[in-house]
Design an enzyme around this catalytic site. Structure first.
Site, PDB file in Angstrom:
ATOM      1  N   TRP A 103     -40.867 -14.657   4.709  1.00 36.79           N
ATOM      2  CA  TRP A 103     -40.174 -15.867   4.655  1.00 36.79           C
ATOM      3  C   TRP A 103     -40.331 -16.348   3.210  1.00 36.79           C
ATOM      4  O   TRP A 103     -39.291 -16.780   2.459  1.00 36.79           O
ATOM      5  CB  TRP A 103     -40.977 -16.811   5.462  1.00 36.79           C
ATOM      6  CG  TRP A 103     -40.777 -16.520   6.884  1.00 36.79           C
ATOM      7  CD1 TRP A 103     -41.971 -16.465   8.011  1.00 36.79           C
ATOM      8  CD2 TRP A 103     -39.724 -16.502   7.684  1.00 36.79           C
ATOM      9  NE1 TRP A 103     -41.259 -16.148   9.238  1.00 36.79           N
ATOM     10  CE2 TRP A 103     -39.917 -16.236   8.892  1.00 36.79           C
ATOM     11  CE3 TRP A 103     -37.998 -16.871   7.108  1.00 36.79           C
ATOM     12  CZ2 TRP A 103     -38.871 -16.569  10.057  1.00 36.79           C
ATOM     13  CZ3 TRP A 103     -37.175 -17.068   8.190  1.00 36.79           C
ATOM     14  CH2 TRP A 103     -37.830 -16.670   9.831  1.00 36.79           C
ATOM     15  N   ASP A 175     -42.831 -24.078   1.692  1.00 37.67           N
ATOM     16  CA  ASP A 175     -42.355 -23.720   3.293  1.00 37.67           C
ATOM     17  C   ASP A 175     -43.708 -24.015   4.008  1.00 37.67           C
ATOM     18  O   ASP A 175     -44.274 -22.799   4.072  1.00 37.67           O
ATOM     19  CB  ASP A 175     -41.672 -22.280   3.099  1.00 37.67           C
ATOM     20  CG  ASP A 175     -41.439 -21.986   4.753  1.00 37.67           C
ATOM     21  OD1 ASP A 175     -41.571 -23.048   5.628  1.00 37.67           O
ATOM     22  OD2 ASP A 175     -40.926 -20.887   4.981  1.00 37.67           O
ATOM     23  N   LYS A 199     -42.420 -24.827  15.283  1.00 36.48           N
ATOM     24  CA  LYS A 199     -43.860 -23.946  15.405  1.00 36.48           C
ATOM     25  C   LYS A 199     -44.992 -25.115  15.612  1.00 36.48           C
ATOM     26  O   LYS A 199     -45.594 -25.171  16.704  1.00 36.48           O
ATOM     27  CB  LYS A 199     -44.133 -23.381  14.256  1.00 36.48           C
ATOM     28  CG  LYS A 199     -43.541 -21.644  14.180  1.00 36.48           C
ATOM     29  CD  LYS A 199     -42.351 -21.926  13.335  1.00 36.48           C
ATOM     30  CE  LYS A 199     -41.637 -20.160  13.457  1.00 36.48           C
ATOM     31  NZ  LYS A 199     -40.954 -20.170  12.177  1.00 36.48           N
TER      32      LYS A 199
HETATM   33  C1  LIG Z   1     -40.173 -19.782  11.447  1.00 35.90           C
HETATM   34  C2  LIG Z   1     -40.063 -19.989   9.947  1.00 35.90           C
HETATM   35  C3  LIG Z   1     -38.855 -20.119   9.232  1.00 35.90           C
HETATM   36  C4  LIG Z   1     -37.583 -20.001   9.795  1.00 35.90           C
HETATM   37  O1  LIG Z   1     -36.868 -21.312  10.098  1.00 35.90           O
HETATM   38  P1  LIG Z   1     -35.691 -21.282  10.557  1.00 35.90           P
HETATM   39  O2  LIG Z   1     -35.907 -22.865  11.254  1.00 35.90           O
HETATM   40  O3  LIG Z   1     -35.469 -20.398  11.688  1.00 35.90           O
HETATM   41  O4  LIG Z   1     -34.548 -21.529   9.617  1.00 35.90           O
HETATM   42  C5  LIG Z   1     -38.971 -20.307   7.967  1.00 35.90           C
HETATM   43  N1  LIG Z   1     -40.268 -20.119   7.003  1.00 35.90           N
HETATM   44  C6  LIG Z   1     -41.340 -19.827   7.881  1.00 35.90           C
HETATM   45  C7  LIG Z   1     -42.705 -19.545   7.262  1.00 35.90           C
HETATM   46  C8  LIG Z   1     -41.337 -19.610   9.293  1.00 35.90           C
HETATM   47  O5  LIG Z   1     -42.385 -19.350   9.890  1.00 35.90           O
END
Ligand SMILES: *Cc1c(COP(=O)(O)O)cnc(C)c1O
Length: 365
Positions: A103, A175, A199
Protein backbone atom coordinates in the site's frame (compact mmCIF):
# COMPACT_ATOMS: atom_id res chain seq x y z
CA UNK A 1 -30.84 -15.60 16.91
CA UNK A 2 -29.16 -14.89 13.60
CA UNK A 3 -26.19 -17.13 12.98
CA UNK A 4 -22.95 -15.13 12.94
CA UNK A 5 -19.39 -16.34 12.27
CA UNK A 6 -16.12 -15.16 13.76
CA UNK A 7 -14.83 -12.86 11.03
CA UNK A 8 -11.09 -12.49 10.47
CA UNK A 9 -11.33 -10.98 6.97
CA UNK A 10 -8.75 -8.33 6.06
CA UNK A 11 -11.27 -5.91 4.59
CA UNK A 12 -14.12 -5.31 4.28
CA UNK A 13 -14.06 -6.68 7.77
CA UNK A 14 -16.03 -7.33 10.95
CA UNK A 15 -18.15 -4.52 12.38
CA UNK A 16 -19.28 -4.34 16.01
CA UNK A 17 -22.50 -6.33 16.35
CA UNK A 18 -24.28 -3.58 18.36
CA UNK A 19 -23.60 -1.09 15.55
CA UNK A 20 -25.24 -3.45 13.05
CA UNK A 21 -28.16 -4.22 15.36
CA UNK A 22 -28.77 -0.52 15.78
CA UNK A 23 -28.88 -0.14 11.98
CA UNK A 24 -31.30 -3.03 11.78
CA UNK A 25 -33.59 -1.57 14.41
CA UNK A 26 -33.54 1.89 12.83
CA UNK A 27 -33.66 0.83 9.20
CA UNK A 28 -37.31 1.27 8.24
CA UNK A 29 -38.19 4.26 10.38
CA UNK A 30 -35.21 6.43 11.11
CA UNK A 31 -35.78 8.96 13.92
CA UNK A 32 -39.53 8.77 13.33
CA UNK A 33 -39.26 10.03 9.77
CA UNK A 34 -41.07 7.01 8.35
CA UNK A 35 -38.06 6.53 6.06
CA UNK A 36 -34.66 4.91 6.22
CA UNK A 37 -31.63 7.16 6.56
CA UNK A 38 -30.85 6.31 2.91
CA UNK A 39 -34.08 7.91 1.74
CA UNK A 40 -33.74 11.30 3.41
CA UNK A 41 -32.28 14.44 1.86
CA UNK A 42 -28.69 14.99 2.85
CA UNK A 43 -29.75 18.56 3.72
CA UNK A 44 -32.49 17.39 6.13
CA UNK A 45 -31.96 17.92 9.85
CA UNK A 46 -32.24 14.21 10.62
CA UNK A 47 -29.31 13.40 8.34
CA UNK A 48 -27.39 16.47 9.40
CA UNK A 49 -27.44 15.29 13.01
CA UNK A 50 -25.85 11.97 11.96
CA UNK A 51 -23.20 13.74 9.89
CA UNK A 52 -22.31 16.13 12.71
CA UNK A 53 -22.26 13.37 15.30
CA UNK A 54 -19.90 11.21 13.22
CA UNK A 55 -17.47 14.13 12.86
CA UNK A 56 -17.78 15.10 16.53
CA UNK A 57 -17.12 11.51 17.63
CA UNK A 58 -13.90 11.32 15.58
CA UNK A 59 -12.75 14.54 17.28
CA UNK A 60 -13.79 13.41 20.74
CA UNK A 61 -12.41 9.86 20.60
CA UNK A 62 -9.03 11.03 19.27
CA UNK A 63 -8.88 14.26 21.23
CA UNK A 64 -8.33 16.19 17.98
CA UNK A 65 -7.04 19.75 18.49
CA UNK A 66 -9.07 22.65 17.01
CA UNK A 67 -6.58 23.29 14.19
CA UNK A 68 -7.67 20.08 12.43
CA UNK A 69 -10.63 19.46 10.14
CA UNK A 70 -12.32 16.08 9.90
CA UNK A 71 -13.32 15.23 6.32
CA UNK A 72 -15.60 12.47 5.09
CA UNK A 73 -14.57 11.63 1.54
CA UNK A 74 -15.24 9.06 -1.16
CA UNK A 75 -13.10 6.95 -3.47
CA UNK A 76 -11.46 4.78 -0.81
CA UNK A 77 -7.86 4.82 0.32
CA UNK A 78 -6.74 4.65 -3.31
CA UNK A 79 -8.11 8.05 -4.28
CA UNK A 80 -6.21 9.58 -1.37
CA UNK A 81 -2.97 8.21 -2.84
CA UNK A 82 -3.59 10.65 -5.72
CA UNK A 83 -5.44 13.47 -3.97
CA UNK A 84 -2.62 14.09 -1.50
CA UNK A 85 0.09 14.80 -4.12
CA UNK A 86 -2.39 16.60 -6.41
CA UNK A 87 -3.21 19.01 -3.61
CA UNK A 88 0.24 19.52 -2.14
CA UNK A 89 2.88 18.89 -4.83
CA UNK A 90 2.38 22.04 -6.86
CA UNK A 91 4.59 25.18 -7.03
CA UNK A 92 7.76 23.07 -7.09
CA UNK A 93 7.07 21.23 -3.83
CA UNK A 94 8.53 17.80 -3.18
CA UNK A 95 7.65 14.90 -0.89
CA UNK A 96 9.31 11.89 0.72
CA UNK A 97 7.85 8.39 0.82
CA UNK A 98 8.75 5.49 3.12
CA UNK A 99 7.99 2.15 1.48
CA UNK A 100 7.03 -0.55 3.98
CA UNK A 101 4.60 -2.61 1.93
CA UNK A 102 2.37 -2.77 -1.07
CA UNK A 103 0.00 0.00 0.00
CA UNK A 104 2.84 2.38 0.79
CA UNK A 105 4.28 1.60 -2.63
CA UNK A 106 0.95 2.25 -4.33
CA UNK A 107 0.77 5.63 -2.67
CA UNK A 108 4.25 6.43 -4.00
CA UNK A 109 3.36 5.23 -7.52
CA UNK A 110 0.35 7.52 -7.63
CA UNK A 111 2.49 10.42 -6.43
CA UNK A 112 4.94 9.66 -9.27
CA UNK A 113 2.10 9.85 -11.78
CA UNK A 114 1.05 13.20 -10.37
CA UNK A 115 4.39 14.79 -9.59
CA UNK A 116 7.16 12.72 -11.24
CA UNK A 117 10.57 13.16 -9.64
CA UNK A 118 9.14 15.40 -6.94
CA UNK A 119 8.03 12.19 -5.20
CA UNK A 120 11.07 10.50 -3.66
CA UNK A 121 11.62 7.21 -1.82
CA UNK A 122 13.74 7.81 1.27
CA UNK A 123 13.57 4.34 2.83
CA UNK A 124 12.28 0.91 1.84
CA UNK A 125 12.33 -2.61 3.22
CA UNK A 126 11.18 -4.17 -0.04
CA UNK A 127 14.43 -6.13 -0.48
CA UNK A 128 13.66 -7.94 2.77
CA UNK A 129 10.14 -8.76 1.64
CA UNK A 130 8.74 -6.04 3.92
CA UNK A 131 9.36 -8.28 6.94
CA UNK A 132 10.28 -5.31 9.12
CA UNK A 133 10.05 -1.51 9.27
CA UNK A 134 13.04 0.72 8.52
CA UNK A 135 15.08 1.58 11.62
CA UNK A 136 15.35 5.27 12.55
CA UNK A 137 18.97 5.45 11.31
CA UNK A 138 17.83 4.18 7.89
CA UNK A 139 15.45 7.11 7.38
CA UNK A 140 16.89 10.36 6.02
CA UNK A 141 14.20 12.96 5.53
CA UNK A 142 14.96 15.59 2.89
CA UNK A 143 14.81 19.05 4.47
CA UNK A 144 12.83 20.36 1.47
CA UNK A 145 10.04 17.76 1.77
CA UNK A 146 6.51 19.18 2.06
CA UNK A 147 5.48 15.95 3.76
CA UNK A 148 6.73 12.47 4.61
CA UNK A 149 4.28 9.75 3.67
CA UNK A 150 3.96 6.54 5.66
CA UNK A 151 1.50 3.68 5.84
CA UNK A 152 0.87 3.18 9.56
CA UNK A 153 -0.11 -0.49 9.36
CA UNK A 154 0.87 -2.88 6.63
CA UNK A 155 -2.27 -4.86 6.10
CA UNK A 156 -0.58 -7.38 3.83
CA UNK A 157 2.76 -8.02 5.54
CA UNK A 158 1.74 -7.48 9.16
CA UNK A 159 4.03 -4.68 10.33
CA UNK A 160 2.83 -1.60 12.20
CA UNK A 161 4.51 1.62 13.30
CA UNK A 162 4.22 1.92 17.12
CA UNK A 163 6.35 5.09 17.18
CA UNK A 164 6.08 7.26 14.10
CA UNK A 165 9.29 8.38 12.39
CA UNK A 166 10.83 11.62 13.57
CA UNK A 167 10.73 14.03 10.62
CA UNK A 168 12.20 17.05 12.38
CA UNK A 169 8.94 18.96 12.16
CA UNK A 170 8.07 18.16 8.52
CA UNK A 171 4.41 17.10 8.45
CA UNK A 172 3.69 13.40 8.29
CA UNK A 173 1.03 12.21 5.85
CA UNK A 174 -0.32 8.79 6.70
CA UNK A 175 -2.45 6.08 5.22
CA UNK A 176 -4.07 4.66 8.35
CA UNK A 177 -6.67 2.59 6.51
CA UNK A 178 -6.05 -0.58 8.46
CA UNK A 179 -5.35 0.70 11.97
CA UNK A 180 -6.98 4.11 12.41
CA UNK A 181 -8.31 4.41 15.97
CA UNK A 182 -6.78 1.14 17.16
CA UNK A 183 -5.47 3.23 20.06
CA UNK A 184 -5.29 6.90 21.11
CA UNK A 185 -2.39 8.78 19.47
CA UNK A 186 -1.11 12.31 19.04
CA UNK A 187 -2.36 13.65 15.70
CA UNK A 188 -0.39 16.91 15.86
CA UNK A 189 2.70 15.80 13.81
CA UNK A 190 0.41 14.90 10.90
CA UNK A 191 -0.56 17.24 8.08
CA UNK A 192 -2.94 14.62 6.75
CA UNK A 193 -4.29 11.32 8.02
CA UNK A 194 -6.64 9.26 5.86
CA UNK A 195 -8.33 5.94 6.37
CA UNK A 196 -10.53 3.88 4.10
CA UNK A 197 -13.36 2.90 6.42
CA UNK A 198 -13.70 -0.79 5.64
CA UNK A 199 -11.19 -2.10 8.20
CA UNK A 200 -11.70 -0.33 11.51
CA UNK A 201 -14.57 2.07 10.91
CA UNK A 202 -17.42 1.04 8.65
CA UNK A 203 -18.33 0.33 5.02
CA UNK A 204 -15.96 0.52 2.03
CA UNK A 205 -15.88 3.57 -0.22
CA UNK A 206 -15.96 6.03 2.66
CA UNK A 207 -12.75 7.69 3.84
CA UNK A 208 -12.24 9.49 7.14
CA UNK A 209 -9.51 12.13 6.90
CA UNK A 210 -7.97 14.62 9.29
CA UNK A 211 -6.21 17.62 7.82
CA UNK A 212 -4.24 20.24 9.72
CA UNK A 213 -5.09 23.84 8.91
CA UNK A 214 -1.58 24.85 7.79
CA UNK A 215 -1.50 21.80 5.50
CA UNK A 216 -4.94 22.67 4.16
CA UNK A 217 -3.67 26.17 3.36
CA UNK A 218 -1.01 24.64 1.08
CA UNK A 219 -3.64 22.78 -0.97
CA UNK A 220 -4.23 23.50 -4.64
CA UNK A 221 -7.23 25.46 -5.90
CA UNK A 222 -6.46 24.51 -9.49
CA UNK A 223 -8.08 21.08 -9.38
CA UNK A 224 -11.57 19.83 -10.22
CA UNK A 225 -13.76 20.61 -7.21
CA UNK A 226 -14.22 17.03 -6.02
CA UNK A 227 -10.44 16.63 -5.78
CA UNK A 228 -9.83 19.72 -3.66
CA UNK A 229 -9.46 19.22 0.08
CA UNK A 230 -10.27 22.91 0.47
CA UNK A 231 -13.70 22.52 -1.17
CA UNK A 232 -14.61 19.55 1.04
CA UNK A 233 -13.37 21.38 4.13
CA UNK A 234 -15.25 24.57 3.29
CA UNK A 235 -18.45 22.59 2.74
CA UNK A 236 -18.12 20.38 5.83
CA UNK A 237 -17.95 17.32 3.54
CA UNK A 238 -21.34 18.20 2.06
CA UNK A 239 -20.12 19.66 -1.24
CA UNK A 240 -22.03 16.93 -3.04
CA UNK A 241 -24.29 14.15 -1.80
CA UNK A 242 -22.17 12.25 0.72
CA UNK A 243 -22.42 8.46 1.16
CA UNK A 244 -25.12 8.96 3.80
CA UNK A 245 -25.65 5.35 4.76
CA UNK A 246 -21.94 4.65 5.11
CA UNK A 247 -21.55 7.74 7.29
CA UNK A 248 -24.53 6.58 9.35
CA UNK A 249 -22.82 3.20 9.95
CA UNK A 250 -19.60 5.04 10.83
CA UNK A 251 -21.62 7.01 13.39
CA UNK A 252 -22.97 3.77 14.86
CA UNK A 253 -19.49 2.26 15.11
CA UNK A 254 -17.99 5.36 16.73
CA UNK A 255 -20.91 5.73 19.15
CA UNK A 256 -20.41 2.10 20.15
CA UNK A 257 -16.66 2.67 20.60
CA UNK A 258 -17.45 5.57 22.89
CA UNK A 259 -20.01 3.54 24.86
CA UNK A 260 -17.46 0.88 25.78
CA UNK A 261 -14.99 3.43 27.13
CA UNK A 262 -13.30 4.92 24.05
CA UNK A 263 -9.90 4.26 22.54
CA UNK A 264 -8.11 3.41 25.81
CA UNK A 265 -10.39 0.41 26.27
CA UNK A 266 -10.09 -0.47 22.58
CA UNK A 267 -6.30 -0.33 22.81
CA UNK A 268 -6.29 -2.57 25.89
CA UNK A 269 -8.47 -5.09 24.02
CA UNK A 270 -6.22 -4.96 20.96
CA UNK A 271 -3.10 -5.48 23.08
CA UNK A 272 -4.72 -8.44 24.83
CA UNK A 273 -5.63 -9.95 21.44
CA UNK A 274 -2.02 -9.48 20.26
CA UNK A 275 -0.62 -11.13 23.39
CA UNK A 276 -2.94 -14.09 22.94
CA UNK A 277 -2.20 -14.70 19.27
CA UNK A 278 1.54 -13.92 19.26
CA UNK A 279 1.84 -15.92 22.48
CA UNK A 280 0.52 -18.95 20.65
CA UNK A 281 2.78 -18.35 17.63
CA UNK A 282 5.82 -17.98 19.90
CA UNK A 283 4.98 -21.22 21.74
CA UNK A 284 5.06 -23.08 18.40
CA UNK A 285 7.69 -21.29 16.29
CA UNK A 286 8.36 -24.36 14.12
CA UNK A 287 4.68 -24.90 13.39
CA UNK A 288 3.30 -21.36 13.21
CA UNK A 289 6.05 -19.51 11.36
CA UNK A 290 5.49 -15.78 11.72
CA UNK A 291 6.28 -13.63 8.69
CA UNK A 292 7.59 -10.50 10.44
CA UNK A 293 11.29 -10.67 11.40
CA UNK A 294 11.40 -7.99 14.14
CA UNK A 295 9.08 -8.57 17.10
CA UNK A 296 8.61 -4.86 17.90
CA UNK A 297 7.33 -4.29 14.36
CA UNK A 298 4.54 -6.87 14.63
CA UNK A 299 1.07 -5.53 13.89
CA UNK A 300 -1.80 -5.71 16.34
CA UNK A 301 -4.21 -5.72 13.41
CA UNK A 302 -2.93 -8.22 10.82
CA UNK A 303 -0.90 -11.31 11.69
CA UNK A 304 0.72 -13.45 8.97
CA UNK A 305 2.14 -16.90 9.47
CA UNK A 306 2.81 -20.05 7.48
CA UNK A 307 2.37 -23.63 8.56
CA UNK A 308 5.05 -26.20 7.57
CA UNK A 309 3.28 -27.08 4.29
CA UNK A 310 0.65 -25.71 1.93
CA UNK A 311 -1.49 -28.76 2.70
CA UNK A 312 -1.48 -27.82 6.39
CA UNK A 313 -2.30 -24.20 5.51
CA UNK A 314 -5.32 -25.41 3.57
CA UNK A 315 -6.37 -27.85 6.31
CA UNK A 316 -6.09 -25.07 8.89
CA UNK A 317 -8.36 -22.76 6.88
CA UNK A 318 -10.89 -25.54 6.21
CA UNK A 319 -11.05 -26.77 9.81
CA UNK A 320 -11.29 -23.24 11.15
CA UNK A 321 -14.23 -22.63 8.84
CA UNK A 322 -15.96 -25.75 10.15
CA UNK A 323 -15.52 -24.23 13.59
CA UNK A 324 -17.18 -20.98 12.57
CA UNK A 325 -14.06 -18.90 11.83
CA UNK A 326 -13.70 -17.33 8.38
CA UNK A 327 -11.35 -15.03 6.46
CA UNK A 328 -8.09 -16.73 7.49
CA UNK A 329 -6.62 -17.53 4.10
CA UNK A 330 -3.38 -15.61 3.58
CA UNK A 331 -2.87 -12.83 1.05
CA UNK A 332 -2.45 -14.24 -2.49
CA UNK A 333 1.27 -13.49 -2.85
CA UNK A 334 2.24 -14.69 0.65
CA UNK A 335 0.12 -17.82 1.02
CA UNK A 336 -0.24 -19.20 4.53
CA UNK A 337 -2.60 -17.65 7.04
CA UNK A 338 -3.53 -14.05 7.77
CA UNK A 339 -5.51 -13.22 10.88
CA UNK A 340 -7.03 -9.75 10.75
CA UNK A 341 -8.30 -8.71 14.14
CA UNK A 342 -9.52 -5.14 13.83
CA UNK A 343 -11.27 -3.28 16.62
CA UNK A 344 -14.56 -5.14 16.14
CA UNK A 345 -12.98 -8.56 16.71
CA UNK A 346 -13.38 -9.36 20.40
CA UNK A 347 -10.87 -10.77 22.89
CA UNK A 348 -13.14 -13.77 23.30
CA UNK A 349 -13.12 -14.45 19.55
CA UNK A 350 -9.31 -14.44 19.53
CA UNK A 351 -9.35 -16.78 22.54
CA UNK A 352 -11.51 -19.13 20.48
CA UNK A 353 -9.03 -18.95 17.58
CA UNK A 354 -6.04 -19.56 19.86
CA UNK A 355 -7.73 -22.58 21.46
CA UNK A 356 -8.30 -23.93 17.96
CA UNK A 357 -4.65 -23.24 17.04
CA UNK A 358 -3.36 -25.08 20.12
CA UNK A 359 -5.55 -28.06 19.30
CA UNK A 360 -4.56 -28.00 15.62
CA UNK A 361 -0.85 -27.87 16.50
CA UNK A 362 -1.23 -30.73 18.99
CA UNK A 363 -2.85 -32.89 16.29
CA UNK A 364 -0.56 -32.01 13.36
CA UNK A 365 2.85 -30.92 14.66
C1 LIG B 1 -7.35 -1.67 2.39
C2 LIG B 1 -6.30 -0.64 2.29
C3 LIG B 1 -6.33 0.36 1.30
C4 LIG B 1 -7.34 0.27 0.18
O1 LIG B 1 -8.20 1.22 0.13
P1 LIG B 1 -9.47 1.20 -0.86
O2 LIG B 1 -10.52 1.75 0.02
O3 LIG B 1 -9.70 -0.19 -1.34
O4 LIG B 1 -9.09 2.12 -1.96
C5 LIG B 1 -5.37 1.34 1.34
N1 LIG B 1 -4.39 1.33 2.27
C6 LIG B 1 -4.32 0.38 3.21
C7 LIG B 1 -3.23 0.40 4.22
C8 LIG B 1 -5.27 -0.64 3.24
O5 LIG B 1 -5.20 -1.61 4.17
Amino acid sequence: MTKRVINFYAGPAALPLPALERAQAELLNFENTGMSVMEISHRAKEYDAVHEEAIALVKELLDVPPNFKVLLLQGGGNLQFAMLPMNILHSGRKADYIITGQWAEKAYKEAKIVAGEAARVIASTKEEGFRRLPRPEEIHVNPDAAYVHICSNNTIYGTQWKTFPDTGGIPLAADMSSDFMWRPFDVRPFGLIYAGAQKNLGPSGLVVALIREDFLEMCSEALPSMLQYKIHAKNNSLFNTPPCFSIYILRNVLAYNKSIGGLKVIEANNRKKGELLYGCIDRHPEFYRGYVSVKEDRSFMNVDFNLPSEELDAAFVAEAKKNGMVGLKGYRALGGIRVSMYNAVTVQQVETLVAFMEDFAARHA
